[in-house]
Structures are given as structure tokens and as C-alpha cells.
Write an enzyme that holds these catalytic residues in place. Structure first.
Site, PDB file in Angstrom:
ATOM      1  N   GLU A  69      10.670   1.182   9.756  1.00  0.00           N
ATOM      2  CA  GLU A  69      11.683   2.183   9.479  1.00  0.00           C
ATOM      3  C   GLU A  69      10.998   3.507   9.763  1.00  0.00           C
ATOM      4  O   GLU A  69      10.128   3.944   9.005  1.00  0.00           O
ATOM      5  CB  GLU A  69      12.148   2.024   8.035  1.00  0.00           C
ATOM      6  CG  GLU A  69      13.557   2.501   7.817  1.00  0.00           C
ATOM      7  CD  GLU A  69      13.582   3.966   7.474  1.00  0.00           C
ATOM      8  OE1 GLU A  69      13.356   4.296   6.303  1.00  0.00           O
ATOM      9  OE2 GLU A  69      13.794   4.766   8.403  1.00  0.00           O
ATOM     10  N   LYS A  95       0.846  -1.185   0.000  1.00  0.00           N
ATOM     11  CA  LYS A  95       0.000   0.000   0.000  1.00  0.00           C
ATOM     12  C   LYS A  95       0.883   1.238   0.000  1.00  0.00           C
ATOM     13  O   LYS A  95       1.492   1.570   1.011  1.00  0.00           O
ATOM     14  CB  LYS A  95      -0.911   0.016   1.233  1.00  0.00           C
ATOM     15  CG  LYS A  95      -1.859   1.229   1.225  1.00  0.00           C
ATOM     16  CD  LYS A  95      -2.514   1.470   2.561  1.00  0.00           C
ATOM     17  CE  LYS A  95      -1.776   2.500   3.403  1.00  0.00           C
ATOM     18  NZ  LYS A  95      -1.638   3.810   2.751  1.00  0.00           N
ATOM     19  N   GLU A 117      10.693  15.709  15.613  1.00  0.00           N
ATOM     20  CA  GLU A 117      10.975  15.591  14.189  1.00  0.00           C
ATOM     21  C   GLU A 117      10.076  16.556  13.430  1.00  0.00           C
ATOM     22  O   GLU A 117       8.856  16.492  13.548  1.00  0.00           O
ATOM     23  CB  GLU A 117      10.728  14.156  13.712  1.00  0.00           C
ATOM     24  CG  GLU A 117      11.136  13.940  12.250  1.00  0.00           C
ATOM     25  CD  GLU A 117      10.912  12.512  11.784  1.00  0.00           C
ATOM     26  OE1 GLU A 117       9.931  11.880  12.247  1.00  0.00           O
ATOM     27  OE2 GLU A 117      11.715  12.022  10.969  1.00  0.00           O
ATOM     28  N   CYS A 141      13.750  10.611   6.566  1.00  0.00           N
ATOM     29  CA  CYS A 141      13.751  10.070   7.923  1.00  0.00           C
ATOM     30  C   CYS A 141      15.104  10.259   8.604  1.00  0.00           C
ATOM     31  O   CYS A 141      15.172  10.506   9.804  1.00  0.00           O
ATOM     32  CB  CYS A 141      13.382   8.593   7.890  1.00  0.00           C
ATOM     33  SG  CYS A 141      14.231   7.689   6.593  1.00  0.00           S
TER      34      CYS A 141
END
Lengths: 499, 499
Positions: free
Chosen positions: A264, A189, A398, A298
């Protein structure tokens, strides 16, 4: 039969292409069982690109059935045949690399420089995976003449993959490559914000000759489609790339059926500058670290620690850094010379602006940037705050955009403590010409990747993944294959007949 | 004189045969101007003359390889892999040509033998290409402030190839060498120089830079010996007779270069009383007579348990008679070609005479139907079977390298193992029994590098191959080949260990 396709035009350059708009299941583009569709827009100018079929739980069921059926044969397909198919699809993607990069830029907003980097690594990685197919060896374990003991590495079955919008095609490759190489089948997906390159690439898998059902690409929402994948009993493993908070939810859901999970997740990676660095190269590495892909990375080096034992040097360095950042061209990826494109989604764009606002409101010093660019499209100035305290929200959280915080440090021990002061541990950078210092610090950083005198420097045969809350498992490299295989130990007793 | 000769092969294939030496991506004449003829063993007629390399030519080739290494070693593995994949496509495109040349030059039946060889060259290129970006070393932690890493480095290598599978045996050498980044000087056998020369043009077409792959045709005493002793070669790899292998090893002491040898064999195939006798007979027939017995792993000694001896021999005789049709190598029905040369023909005939002299009983080899089936010309020897052999017979101890098998009897398992191991060789062994325990226990005791359980000669490129005792040194195929073609360097990283 309806053909699910739409002609989409690229801005500025006079080109168009045919975008598949159906769900890719069993080597066909099909309608969603519910008939639902969703819109895909481009962050470059917020315009509608097309409407795609939207996968719900019934479509997940269908895709998993197809993948499960396909697995029965695919598991026994000769490894050299799997290799041939992977080499073929890599060649097809190589031939179409320009188009794939353009689709990626249009859908995600990243500059063509970034998109081309992605596509290049996709091709290299699929080829590398092809090379592994017939080398998934176990080992024998010598426990004396009375036993024959060996390990077998077997595929898991149908694997689910849920991928993010920051590197749509690259994350697709990181999952599909090792999954297929080891004999599994996949239901993937892609993020609803950026499904186009994935759906297009699916057609190349069909063209390459992958059997029906081995590859299934079904865009849909996390809530309906993603959740269905996580709960389907025939999905044996889930690979997820995305935010840490969603990742925690994935892990919890997977626990219901003890699905193997690799994650991840997010990061707030420290990028460390020592005074004995090569200044010019380091400045470029800092820029790569936080402004590559608009900071939607990331492993972005979003916390920049600069040695400030010599205040004059520190200020000079900042001035050079500011100058270089202000040279970055931000704009429509289809314009010449653009390095930083648009941020990808309106929500994330707003989040970035919110953080900048918090920064300003807490009186953080602005080195450069801090504003939206233009009124249409999600463009932000490359932004740097400096002399930021360790306790600031901008240091801890973040941001996932082109916003860096600079923190000064004086001693190595202080630096190491501060660099590790995060629940994340994805990557890190060290810039110094002193090898001892580099290795000393590298040894002590709690990070899955340590880049020395470089940054965001990915290689298809080298593993990537996080410590701590940045994830579980490694992608790329030989290590990725561990995610998609399980070990069976065979131990046969041999009562020794007398010769 | 041109460096190509237009030839028409017996099956009508017309092509330009390179006849020069291939050095630095160029075709050149030999420095002495000398040439030698290669003969078609099916017709006993010369096919063409090719240039003969002497020591000076080898020196030039080594020089080119050494020079090429300077830049080739820095080319990324994935780029090397792509060239190997391209080369594999070129081999497949030229399958008919290469297989025809091979059949004409070496006497291997086109349909049932040389075509398979060329396919295997393409397959092995793809397999080895997969390693090119995976030449990993290790990271070895030592203490808090010390660790070591190992890195693999390529070698400048000399490779000496036999005549029994000319291009295929060459591929066992050059494929892993190319994957490891080596540069190569390769010498074909003087009996079969043609296919490697045709192949060299494909290497250039695939984009390998000058000097990476150099071909010299010539004789062992001159060119071969020069390769073995050359001070600028890091390694020599040899496949051929044990006697020549010993010479190569001695010459290699000149600079202590790495040596790997794949030499002779007298591999025993053991048939136990609980074997599936029909299968044993079929495999034994295949394992012995394929390639007219000119096969290092041929099961040229068969040891049968006394209680099933007669039954096995009957079945075996039927299989041999049924399967091995002597004929023109370009005849689809032919499965047994000639032996390679007059020299080998005479030698094999002498062994047959010796067998009779020493009291072995011949049940096949001089039957009327066999003799009638022999073509008028060509070094054809029909399948020859001796039974009731004794351990000390010449035909039991010495490698014949032709379609001649020696069958003996044993009563106990202990005796079987003893007899099987009573050989200076240790290349392969085959065990036929339906009892799992028995097979494991016996296999454990056999002094051979490859043991086939209930089969014979069905090796796979992924599995290490190499002999015990005087059958060789080192393992080819599988991942082990990487150890043959790289040298490991250890780096001690001192991260602050001060004295």
C-alpha cells in the site's frame, strides 16, 4: 528481570502513562539481543520521550521462530475462539480509546481529532475482522457426478508486516486484523519514528488472551529489521505500507523467496471540483482531503482540479477555499481546538519545506500558507498553490504534507486525462451534484477509491488500495482476507459404482 | 395483575418469570385478558399461566415492528452487531436461569441438553453478529455506459417457533433476522412459552430499541395464523409440523409474503456392509433418541444392509440401553427426559401400538427394566426400537416425533437409495460406509437437504440447513440465512445511455 517500561507525560494535560519499551515477542517484553536501543522523540516539541529496545536480525529470527511455533496450533484453533479473542481485544482497545489516541498524537504529532478517528476505525475494523473468522468459506465446483471438487482457503503461516509512521495504530490494525482472523501469526515492524501505540496495544493482545507467539511487535530499522523480515524463509508473506520507492525494494527482496506481497504505497490523488457542486461542503471535503492528518496520508487529495470554464466562479471558489483554510488551527495536539498537528519526522518536515521552496522558486501562485510555524516542533502552515501547471514537480511528486496544488480545467476529457496522468492511482474525489457526471468520471478514473461528494471516507467493511504504482492488493473489507489466505483445490475422483 | 410471577424451579432456582406479551420493549397483558397454562412435562403439573396473544395483540406487535423499522433500518450494521454481542454476553451470564427454565418447561435434561441449547444461542448470536456489516450486494457491469448494483434490505418478519428446542429454535430465527436488520414479531409454542419471555428482558437490556423485537405467546390457530396472514409482515418463518407448515404457507398468500418453512422429517440412516458398525450404532443411537426423539432430523428410520443386519442391531440395542437414562431432568445422570405433553404422549403411544399391529417386532420399549425405570409422573416414554419393518408400515412412513425408531433391511445399494427416498420428507439422511466412493455416490442420490457422512445430527451453525420435498422451504444457518431475511433491490445506473 528488568521490566521494560517508562512513564511518559503528555504535554499540557496533566496526565501520564506507562509505555512498554521492550520488544514484544511471545507475549513478553524483552531486550534486543544486541542490547541496542533507539530514541523516540515527539515532533510536537522535538523532545525525547523514551528509549526503546531496537530489533535487529537476531530478534527477527527469534520472533519468527515463536510465530512459527505458535502457527502450528493457531492454525487449528477453532475459528469461533479466534473471533472471541479479536472481539475481546477490540473491547479492550475501546475501553482505552482515549489513552491510545493521546499516545498516537504524542508520538506522531497528529491532532487528537485525527487520532480519535484512527482509534475508532481500529476498534470497528477489529470487530469486523472478528466477524469473518468463522466465515472463511471455499466453494464447491460442479463438474458432474464423477468428481467432488471444492476449494479450501488456508492460512499462509507467519506473516510479516512493515508499517509506516503516518497512521501507526490504524496500519497495525489493518494488518493484524485479517492476518489473525484467517489463522496466521504475525511479526510486525512498526516505523521507528512512531512505535509507541503499537507496543502499548501489544499488551492488550496479551490481556485478551492471544496465545504466545501469535502477535509479535518489534520496532527496528528498515535496513536491519525490515530486511531480515523480508528475507526470512519462514515468513510466507509480507504486507508493506510506505513509500512507492521503498515498496519497490520490498517487492524485489520478496522475489527471492516468492513471498506473497501486498503493498500500500504512495499517491497523488486528484480531488475534482465541478462548478455544479455544493460549494460549502466541497470546500470542507477539500480540506479533509489534504489537511487531515497534516496531509501525511497516502490517499491525500493533493491535486485539486477545479473547473474554470467560468473564471469568475473559479476565483470566487478559490477565495472561499482560502478563507476556510486560513481558519484551520495548527498547533500542539493537546491544545484545545487544534485540527492540524505537527508533521511527524524531521526528514519529512524538511522535505515538505523543500517542496514549498521549489514551488515558490518556480513562481507558483500562493493562495495561502507557505511557511513554517514557530521554531520548535514540526509545524507548517496549510499551504495551497494555484494555477499550477500539470508539468510542475509539485503536481507530479508526492509531497506528503499539508501542501496542495490547484489546477484549473475546462473540459471533462481534459480533466480525466490530467487526473490519470500520474504513475500513482490510489484515490480520487469528485464533487458535483450531477449524478451522471459523477459516475461517468468515476468510471474513467484510474484510482482504487473514488469518493463522490466526500473524501478520506474510510469504512471498515469497504476495500482500500491502489491502481498502478500505488500498490498491490486491497485492505479492509472482505477482499483483505484474500491477502492472508491461499486457495487449495481438492478434486476427488469418484468412479461411480453401479447402484 | 403483575406482569411477573415469582417462581421457584425444581432445582431451587428462584426468579421472576415475565408472563406478559413483550411489545415495544414493554410488558403488557393480552388485550382479551386471557391467559393459558404451561405444564411441566416431567411432573404433569402446571408451572404458571402466561398471557395469551390473540389477533389484536399480534396486530399491535406488528404495528410496533413496522414503526421501529423506520429508524432501525438506518442504524449501521456494526452497531447492530455490538448489541448482538452484548446480548450474547447476557445470555451466558444467565445461562443457569435460562437452562433451568427450559428444562422445567420443555422436559429437556438440564445437564446434557438444555444447557447446551442456551450455549448455542449465545454462540449463534456471535456468529450472526459477524454478518451485520457484511450484507453485500453485487455490482454487475452491463455495458460501457450502464451497470447495475444490488442492495439488500431488511424485512419486517413474523417468526413461529416450535416447542422441541424453544429458545434454540427461536435463535435460529431471530439471530439472522437481527443481523440483517429486520424487526421481529416472534411467537413461541403454546407448550413452551417461558424461556423466550425471560430472554426478551435481555434483549431490552442489550439496548435494542422499542419495537425491534416483540414476543407474543399463544396458539397457532389464532396468533400463529394472524402472523402468517398479516398484511404488514413481509415474511413469515415457521418451524413445526408439515401439516401446520402447509397452513402457514396458505395463509401467507394473503399478501404473498416470503415464506420459509422448516418442517418434519423421517430421516433415513443407512448402514452399509462396510460401515464401522460400532460407530454407526453410536451415532444412530444419538441421532434418534436425543431430545427424546423430538427432533426434526432424528434418524427415525434405520436401513441396514442384510449381511450386517443382526450384528448392527445387537450393537444398537446395547448403545441405546447404555446411553439413554430416563430420569428427572435436573438429575445430572438423566439423558432422556419426558415427551412434551399428554397430547404427544398419547400420539406416540398410538404409533407404538400401530407398529405392533402391523407386524413390526419390538425389541426395546417394554422391557421390564425400562418400565421400572419410569418415574411415577411425567410423560416419559422409554426408548422404543422396532425391527424387521416393512416399507409400507405406518411407523416407517409417518413422523412419530418421539423416542421410537423403525429398522428395516436392504440388500443392494440401489434398494437402499430407493427405500431412503421413498418418503414425502427430505430433511436429512445419514450414510455409514468406509468407502469414499460409495458414500459420495449414494449421497448424491439421496433426496435430503443435509446428508451426514458417517455421523448423525452433528450440524454446525455455519452450514446451510433445510429440507427437500415436504420437509421445508429455504435454508437456515450459514451464510444462506441472509437470503431469508433480506430482500434484494436492483438499481440500474444509466451513465449516459441516451435514447
Amino acid at each position: 528481570m528488568t521490566t521494560f517500561s517508562k512513564t511518559i507525560k503528555f504535554p499540557i494535560i496533566n496526565e501520564a502513562y506507562e509505555q512498554p519499551t521492550g520488544l514484544f515477542i511471545n507475549n513478553e517484553y524483552v531486550a534486543a539481543k544486541s542490547g541496542k536501543t533507539f530514541k523516540v522523540t515527539t515532533p510536537i516539541n522535538e523532545e525525547l520521550l523514551c528509549e526503546l529496545q531496537e530489533a535487529g536480525s537476531e530478534d527477527v529470527d527469534y520472533a519468527v521462530e515463536c510465530a512459527s511455533k505458535a502457527f502450528k496450533k493457531w492454525k487449528f484453533t477453532k475459528p469461533e475462539v479466534r473471533a472471541r479473542l479479536l472481539y475481546k481485544v477490540a473491547d479492550l482497545m475501546d475501553e482505552k480509546r482515549d489513552l491510545l489516541a493521546k499516545i498516537e498524537s504524542l508520538d506522531n504529532g497528529k491532532s487528537l481529532v485525527c487520532a480519535k478517528f484512527d482509534v475508532n476505525l481500529v476498534v470497528e475494523y477489529l470487530r469486523s475482522c472478528a466477524g469473518y473468522c468463522d466465515k472463511i468459506d471455499g466453494r464447491t465446483i460442479n463438474t458432474g457426478p464423477e468428481y467432488l471438487t471444492y476449494t479450501k482457503r488456508e492460512p499462509l503461516g507467519v506473516c510479516g508486516a512493515i508499517t509506516p509512521w503516518n497512521f501507526p495504530l490504524l496500519m497495525f490494525a489493518w494488518k493484524i486484523g485479517p492476518c489473525l482472523a484467517t489463522g496466521n501469526t504475525i511479526v510486525l515492524k512498526p516505523a521507528s519514528a512512531t512505535p509507541l501505540s503499537n507496543l502499548y496495544a501489544a499488551s492488550l493482545f496479551k490481556e485478551a488472551g492471544f496465545p504466545d507467539g501469535v502477535v509479535n511487535i518489534i520496532p527496528g530499522s528498515g535496513r536491519a529489521c525490515g530486511s531480515a523480515i523480508l528475507h526470512h524463509p519462514k515468513v510466507k508473506k509480507v504486507a508493506f505500507t510506505g513509500s512507492t520507492s521503498v515498496g519497490k525494494g520490498v517487492m524485489k527482496d520478496a522475489a527471492d523467496s516468492i513471498k506473497k506481497v501486498t503493498l500500500e504505497l504512495g499517491g497523488k490523488s486528484p480531488n475534482i471540483v465541478f462548478q455544479d457542486c455544493d460549494i460549502e461542503k466541497t470546500v470542507q471535503n477539500l480540506i479533509t482531503g489534504i489537511f487531515f492528518n497534516g496531509g501525511e496520508v497516502c490517499c491525500a487529495g493533493s491535486r485539486i482540479y477545479i473547473q474554470a470554464s467560468d473564471e469568475e466562479w473559479y476565483n470566487e471558489f478559490l477565495a472561499k477555499f482560502k478563507k476556510a483554510v486560513e481558519k484551520i488551527k495548527v498547533g500542539n495536539p493537546f491544545e484545545e481546538g487544534v485540527f492540524q498537528g505537527a508533521q511527524t519526522t524531521p526528514d519529512q518536515f524538511q522535505t515538505v519545506l523543500d517542496y514549498v521552496k521549489i514551488g515558490k522558486e518556480s513562481h507558483l501562485k500562493v493562495l495561502t500558507g507557505g511557511n513554517r510555524i514557530g521554531k520548535r516542533g514540526y509545524f507548517v502552515e496549510p499551504t495551497v498553490f494555484y494555477d499550477v501547471p500539470q508539468s510542475s514537480r509539485l503536481t507530479k511528486e508526492e509531497i506528503f504534507g499539508p501542501v496542495a496544488v490547484v489546477l484549473p480545467f475546462k473540459s471533462i476529457e481534459e480533466l480525466i486525462e490530467k487526473a490519470n496522468d500520474s504513475e500513482y492511482g490510489l484515490a480520487s474525489g469528485i464533487h458535483t451534484e450531477d449524478i451522471n457526471k459523477a459516475l461517468y468520471v468515476a468510471d474513467r478514473l484510474e484510482a482504487g477509491s473514488v469518493w463522490i461528494n466526500t473524501y478520506n471516507d474510510l469504512q471498515q467493511n469497504s476495500p482500500f488500495g491502489g491502481f498502478k504504482e500505488s500498490g498491490i492488493g486491497r485492505e479492509m473489507g472482505a477482499e483483505a482476507l484474500d491477502n492472508y489466505t491461499q486457495i487449495k483445490l481438492v478434486r476427488a475422483k469418484i468412479s461411480t459404482p453401479t447402484l | 395483575m403483575s406482569l411477573y410471577k415469582d417462581l421457584t424451579l425444581p432445582n431451587g432456582v428462584r426468579y421472576s418469570q415475565p408472563i406478559g406479551l413483550f411489545i415495544d420493549n414493554q410488558w403488557v397483558a393480552s388485550s382479551s385478558g386471557k391467559t393459558f397454562e404451561t405444564v411441566n412435562p416431567s411432573t404433569e403439573e402446571p408451572i404458571v399461566s402466561v398471557y395469551e396473544a390473540d389477533e389484536h395483540d399480534v396486530d399491535k406487535a406488528v404495528s410496533a415492528a413496522k414503526e421501529a423499522m423506520k429508524t432501525w433500518r438506518d442504524v449501521p450494521g456494526e452497531e447492530k452487531a455490538q448489541k448482538m454481542i452484548k446480548l450474547s454476553f447476557l445470555v451466558r451470564e444467565n445461562l443457569k436461569l435460562l437452562a433451568s427454565v427450559e428444562a422445567a418447561d420443555s422436559g429437556k435434561p438440564y445437564e446434557t441438553n438444555s444447557k447446551g441449547d442456551i450455549e448455542s444461542v449465545a454462540n449463534y448470536l456471535v456468529y450472526c453478529a459477524g454478518f451485520a456489516d457484511k450484507l453485500h450486494g453485487k455490482m454487475i457491469p452491463i455495458a460501457k455506459d450502464r451497470y447495475a448494483i444490488t442492495k439488500r434490505y431488511p424485512l419486517v418478519v413474523g417468526q413461529i417457533i416450535p416447542w422441541n428446542y424453544p429458545l434454540s429454535m427461536a435463535s435460529w430465527k431471530f439471530c439472522p433476522a437481527l443481523a440483517c436488520g429486520c424487526t421481529i414479531v416472534i411467537k413461541s409454542s403454546e407448550l413452551t412459552p417461558l424461556s423466550l419471555l425471560v430472554f426478551a428482558d435481555l434483549v431490552k437490556k442489550a439496548g435494542f430499541p422499542s419495537g425491534v423485537f416483540n414476543v407474543v405467546s399463544g396458539f397457532g390457530a389464532s396468533a400463529g395464523n394472524r402472523i402468517a396472514e398479516h398484511p404488514d409482515l413481509d415474511k413469515v418463518a415457521f418451524t413445526g409440523s408439515t401439516a401446520t407448515g402447509q397452513k402457514v404457507m396458505k395463509s401467507a398468500t394473503s399478501n404473498l409474503k416470503h415464506v420459509s418453512l422448516e418442517c418434519g422429517g423421517k430421516s433415513p440412516l443407512l448402514v452399509f456392509d462396510d460401515a464401522d458398525l460400532e460407530q454407526a450404532a453410536k451415532w444412530a443411537s444419538f441421532g434418534m433418541m436425543y431430545n427424546s426423539g423430538q427432533n426434526c432430523t432424528a434418524n427415525s428410520r434405520i436401513l441396514v444392509q442384510d449381511t450386517v443386519y443382526d450384528k448392527f442391531i445387537d450393537l444398537f440395542k446395547v448403545e441405546i440401553t447404555k446411553s439413554w437414562i430416563v430420569g428427572n431432568v435436573f438429575d445430572e445422570k438423566a439423558t432422556l427426559g419426558p415427551v412434551i405433553s399428554k397430547g404427544q404422549y398419547d400420539k406416540i403411544k398410538r404409533y407404538i401400538t400401530k407398529g405392533k399391529e402391523e407386524g413390526a417386532k419390538m425389541i426395546l420399549g417394554e422391557e421390564r427394566e425400562q418400565l421400572n425405570s419410569l418415574p411415577d409422573k411425567g410423560y416419559f416414554i422409554p426408548p422404543t426400537v422396532f425391527i424387521d419393518c416393512k416399507q409400507d408400515m405406518t411407523i416407517v412412513q409417518e413422523e412419530i416425533f418421539g423416542p421410537v425408531v423403525a429398522i428395516s433391511k436392504f440388500s443392494t445399494d440401489h434398494e437402499a437409495v430407493e427405500k431412503a427416498n421413498d418418503s414425502i420428507y427430505g430433511l436429512a439422511a445419514m450414510v455409514f460406509s468406509q468407502n469414499f466412493q460409495r458414500v459420495q455416490t449414494i449421497a448424491d442420490q439421496l433426496e435430503a437437504g443435509s446428508i451426514y457422512l458417517n455421523s448423525s445430527n452433528d450440524e454446525d451453525i455455519r452450514v446451510p440447513f433445510g429440507g427437500f420435498k415436504m420437509s421445508g422451504i429455504g435454508k437456515e444457518l450459514g451464510e444462506d440465512a441472509i437470503d431469508l431475511y433480506t430482500e434484494t433491490k436492483s438499481f440500474y445506473m444509466n451513465v449516459g445511455h441516451r435514447i
